[in-house]
Motif scaffolding. Structure first.
Motif, mmCIF file in Angstrom:
data_model
loop_
_atom_site.group_PDB
_atom_site.id
_atom_site.type_symbol
_atom_site.label_atom_id
_atom_site.label_comp_id
_atom_site.label_asym_id
_atom_site.label_seq_id
_atom_site.Cartn_x
_atom_site.Cartn_y
_atom_site.Cartn_z
ATOM 1 N N ASP A 82 0.844 -1.182 0.000
ATOM 2 C CA ASP A 82 0.000 0.000 0.000
ATOM 3 C C ASP A 82 0.886 1.241 0.000
ATOM 4 O O ASP A 82 1.840 1.331 0.776
ATOM 5 C CB ASP A 82 -0.909 0.002 1.230
ATOM 6 C CG ASP A 82 -2.047 0.983 1.095
ATOM 7 O OD1 ASP A 82 -1.779 2.200 1.150
ATOM 8 O OD2 ASP A 82 -3.198 0.550 0.945
ATOM 9 N N SER A 83 0.599 2.186 -0.873
ATOM 10 C CA SER A 83 1.456 3.368 -1.019
ATOM 11 C C SER A 83 1.594 4.159 0.275
ATOM 12 O O SER A 83 2.589 4.856 0.478
ATOM 13 C CB SER A 83 0.926 4.276 -2.124
ATOM 14 O OG SER A 83 -0.391 4.712 -1.822
ATOM 15 N N ALA A 84 0.598 4.047 1.169
ATOM 16 C CA ALA A 84 0.680 4.753 2.450
ATOM 17 C C ALA A 84 1.825 4.229 3.315
ATOM 18 O O ALA A 84 2.222 4.876 4.288
ATOM 19 C CB ALA A 84 -0.638 4.635 3.204
ATOM 20 N N LEU A 85 2.362 3.053 2.963
ATOM 21 C CA LEU A 85 3.448 2.451 3.729
ATOM 22 C C LEU A 85 4.810 2.685 3.073
ATOM 23 O O LEU A 85 5.820 2.135 3.513
ATOM 24 C CB LEU A 85 3.203 0.951 3.890
ATOM 25 C CG LEU A 85 1.882 0.583 4.581
ATOM 26 C CD1 LEU A 85 1.615 -0.904 4.457
ATOM 27 C CD2 LEU A 85 1.913 0.992 6.045
ATOM 28 N N ALA A 86 4.855 3.503 2.033
ATOM 29 C CA ALA A 86 6.083 3.719 1.273
ATOM 30 C C ALA A 86 7.217 4.281 2.128
ATOM 31 O O ALA A 86 8.389 3.939 1.929
ATOM 32 C CB ALA A 86 5.811 4.649 0.091
ATOM 33 N N GLU A 87 6.877 5.146 3.090
ATOM 34 C CA GLU A 87 7.922 5.757 3.920
ATOM 35 C C GLU A 87 8.709 4.714 4.695
ATOM 36 O O GLU A 87 9.908 4.877 4.919
ATOM 37 C CB GLU A 87 7.309 6.771 4.891
ATOM 38 C CG GLU A 87 6.957 8.103 4.257
ATOM 39 C CD GLU A 87 6.540 9.131 5.290
ATOM 40 O OE1 GLU A 87 6.797 8.901 6.491
ATOM 41 O OE2 GLU A 87 5.943 10.152 4.899
ATOM 42 N N GLU A 106 11.003 2.805 1.903
ATOM 43 C CA GLU A 106 12.046 3.516 1.145
ATOM 44 C C GLU A 106 13.448 3.343 1.726
ATOM 45 O O GLU A 106 14.405 3.125 0.964
ATOM 46 C CB GLU A 106 11.701 5.006 1.034
ATOM 47 C CG GLU A 106 12.641 5.754 0.110
ATOM 48 C CD GLU A 106 12.058 7.059 -0.389
ATOM 49 O OE1 GLU A 106 12.625 7.615 -1.334
ATOM 50 O OE2 GLU A 106 11.036 7.512 0.165
ATOM 51 N N PRO A 107 13.642 3.388 3.059
ATOM 52 C CA PRO A 107 15.000 3.230 3.593
ATOM 53 C C PRO A 107 15.618 1.854 3.321
ATOM 54 O O PRO A 107 16.844 1.708 3.397
ATOM 55 C CB PRO A 107 14.815 3.447 5.098
ATOM 56 C CG PRO A 107 13.554 4.234 5.232
ATOM 57 C CD PRO A 107 12.678 3.719 4.131
ATOM 58 N N GLY A 165 8.571 6.931 -6.862
ATOM 59 C CA GLY A 165 9.328 6.758 -8.099
ATOM 60 C C GLY A 165 10.052 5.442 -8.223
ATOM 61 O O GLY A 165 10.353 5.002 -9.340
ATOM 62 N N TRP A 166 10.339 4.799 -7.101
ATOM 63 C CA TRP A 166 11.069 3.539 -7.139
ATOM 64 C C TRP A 166 10.154 2.325 -7.254
ATOM 65 O O TRP A 166 10.618 1.180 -7.209
ATOM 66 C CB TRP A 166 11.950 3.385 -5.884
ATOM 67 C CG TRP A 166 11.288 3.793 -4.603
ATOM 68 C CD1 TRP A 166 11.307 5.034 -4.038
ATOM 69 C CD2 TRP A 166 10.493 2.976 -3.733
ATOM 70 N NE1 TRP A 166 10.576 5.038 -2.867
ATOM 71 C CE2 TRP A 166 10.080 3.800 -2.648
ATOM 72 C CE3 TRP A 166 10.111 1.640 -3.757
ATOM 73 C CZ2 TRP A 166 9.289 3.314 -1.612
ATOM 74 C CZ3 TRP A 166 9.321 1.161 -2.728
ATOM 75 C CH2 TRP A 166 8.925 2.001 -1.674
ATOM 76 N N ALA A 167 8.848 2.571 -7.407
ATOM 77 C CA ALA A 167 7.883 1.472 -7.506
ATOM 78 C C ALA A 167 7.062 1.594 -8.780
ATOM 79 O O ALA A 167 6.982 2.659 -9.403
ATOM 80 C CB ALA A 167 6.967 1.463 -6.290
#
Length: 523
Positions: A110-115, A118-119, A141-143
């Motif tokens: 889910d995009s809401a979990l991207a943060e 990302e690391p 951008g990385w997905a």
């Protein structure tokens, strides 16, 4: 037979289930028929094949509850992959461990979990990130966007041969070593477990079952939901986060739900509503509940208010059959303190420390056996050999069987904490807290809580000449542990009680501090 059979029945080669029959319904209103669910699963399956996913490959699912969640799961199942259903409440490093331990090559998230991802996007085994972004509209951008899956062909022609013993799902459970273990479910485990429930509770095409937990959890998908789909019924799905019992009751009324799984704290919230007596729940036939026994006042009040609704209490565990034992509604008033009797095709025994079966009335370790008991932990041969012996799962829980075969849960051999339907092992929390430079010693225990059954309490011993506050410790663990694992209470001592061999006597700590958050129950 494999898990894909549940949807294949709408296809011309079988045609034993109407494609226009409603299969899934979100509490927010969106619905899919069996035909739509099958088409979506086929599209996603073809897209995953195009990405190089082969039989036995792991595909991570890190998503909030949605109709698409089911489509991804079935897509992975249809191509012989292994769905790694991941707890979306975990923090970055916890996610990294599961992704790398499982060797997941694709992650649907889910995009809401991207943060949180990302690391670690460049230091996991994942080669392809696919973002579900319906709510936020933002794909990092990385997905890749979800359209990658939606563009797959709706006819699945490249399906591999799948045996019932092939794995289909990898569910990580909290581990005693501080790291979770992956329980490996096969197609056989899954189909049999669904069939056991359908047989036990007479599910059919008229059944409307509601799941209220997160779909990464067996208590939300394998319990009730997949059994209802196998029976040709309809599954109603709660949205993730901010659980409200009143909202759930509204959905039950609106969707004419017949069967619902509610964790104990949800039932307690329901019974404490000031206007609960006026709720129109005439469609509801059965409430299923597990994780912890329902306290007696709740059973009495539920039957006083809704005498026509049956309460089924269940006991089990992810690797040892999620519902191994159940208590029939007819036994609730006389045997309400027990977990009930074994499910169909399931055996239960209680053993002593030598592994010998104990007679009725004696407390020992609970062991379960049946077609829904998994055979191994992922890449954990030592833990596998210790837990699964001659087809029996050694649960680590303590219990006693009475002369009639009813099982009572007596305690936990392991020091697991059950909080709001989640398993928390103290060593995970201790491993983080001990890293604070002011902490010399720590013991984590579960203490009673009026809402979540138990919450985490950390007993801290500081280094000589040092001090630390609760606020500082909570700031220290921020980002290192999922929110539900964080201590809600702290106790500071000069030293921990230990045995002569140096083992912390946690039973003494639990007894000493059990009143810190003692439940206040209104009968």
């Amino acid at each position: 037979m494999d898990v894909g059979y549940m949807l294949d029945r709408v296809e011309p080669r079988l045609q034993t289930l109407r494609s226009d029959k409603e299969a899934l319904a979100m509490e927010t209103g969106e619905t899919w028929t069996y035909g739509t669910l099958n088409e979506k699963a086929n599209r996603y399956a073809n897209a995953l094949l195009d990405k190089g996913v082969q039989k036995g490959d792991r595909v991570g699912i890190l998503m909030f509850n949605s109709l698409e969640y089911f489509a991804v799961y079935f897509a992975v199942a249809k191509i012989g992959g292994i769905a790694v259903r991941i707890n979306f409440r975990l923090e970055t490093e916890e996610l990294a461990y599961i992704l790398n331990d499982s060797g997941s090559t694709v992650l649907c998230f889910d995009s809401a979990l991207a943060e949180r991802l990302e690391p670690i996007k460049d230091r996991t085994s994942v080669k392809s990130f696919i973002s579900y972004d319906r709510d936020s509209g933002i794909t990092p951008g990385w997905a890749e966007g979800w359209d990658v899956l939606e563009k797959g062909d709706q006819t699945l022609s490249r399906r591999p041969v799948i045996e019932e013993t092939d794995p289909v799902m990898l569910m990580y459970t909290s581990g005693t070593t501080g790291r979770p273990k992956g329980a490996l479910w096969t197609h056989r485990n899954t189909i049999w477990f669904a069939a056991m429930q359908s047989l036990k509770w007479n599910f059919d095409g008229n059944t409307i079952g509601m799941t209220t937990g997160p779909l990464y959890h067996v208590g939300a998908m394998e319990d009730v939901a997949l059994a209802v789909l196998l029976s040709g019924g309809t599954v109603v799905i709660s949205k993730s986060g901010n659980f409200e019992i009143r909202r759930t009751l509204d959905v039950i009324e609106k969707k004419r739900v017949s069967d619902v799984f509610l964790f104990p704290f949800m039932i307690y919230e329901m019974l404490k509503l000031s206007d609960i007596g006026s709720c129109q729940l005439d469609s509801l036939e059965t409430i299923y509940s597990g994780g912890d026994p329902i306290i007696s006042w709740a059973i009495d009040r539920l039957y006083d208010l809704f005498p026509k609704i049956g309460l089924v209490q269940v006991y089990g565990l992810t690797e040892g059959t999620p519902i191994a034992v159940s208590l029939d509604p007819s036994d609730a008033k006389t045997k309400g303190y027990t977990a009930g009797k074994p499910m169909p095709f399931t055996e239960v025994k209680v053993i002593d420390d030598r592994g010998e079966p104990l007679p009725a009335g004696e407390i020992g370790e609970i062991c379960t056996k049946g077609p829904a008991v998994v055979s191994e932990y992922w890449n954990k041969p030592e833990a596998t050999a210790k837990t699964f012996v001659d087809g029996w799962c050694h649960t680590g829980d303590l219990g006693v069987l009475d002369a009639e075969g009813f099982l009572t849960i007596s305690g936990r051999k392991k020091d697991m904490i059950r909080s709001g339907g989640e398993n928390i092992y103290p060593v995970e929390v201790e491993d983080v807290l001990i890293r604070h430079d002011a902490v010399q010693d720590v013991a984590v225990i579960g203490i009673p809580d009026p809402k979540y059954i138990e919450t985490v309490c950390a007993v801290i011993v500081t280094k000589p000449g040092r001090s630390v506050t609760e606020k500082e410790l909570l700031e220290f663990i921020e980002g290192k542990l999922a929110r539900y694992k964080k201590p809600r209470s702290f106790v500071f001592l000069d030293e921990l009680p230990r045995t002569a061999s140096g083992k912390v006597q946690k039973f003494r700590l639990r007894e000493e501090y059990k009143h810190l958050r003692e439940p206040q129950v209104n009968s």
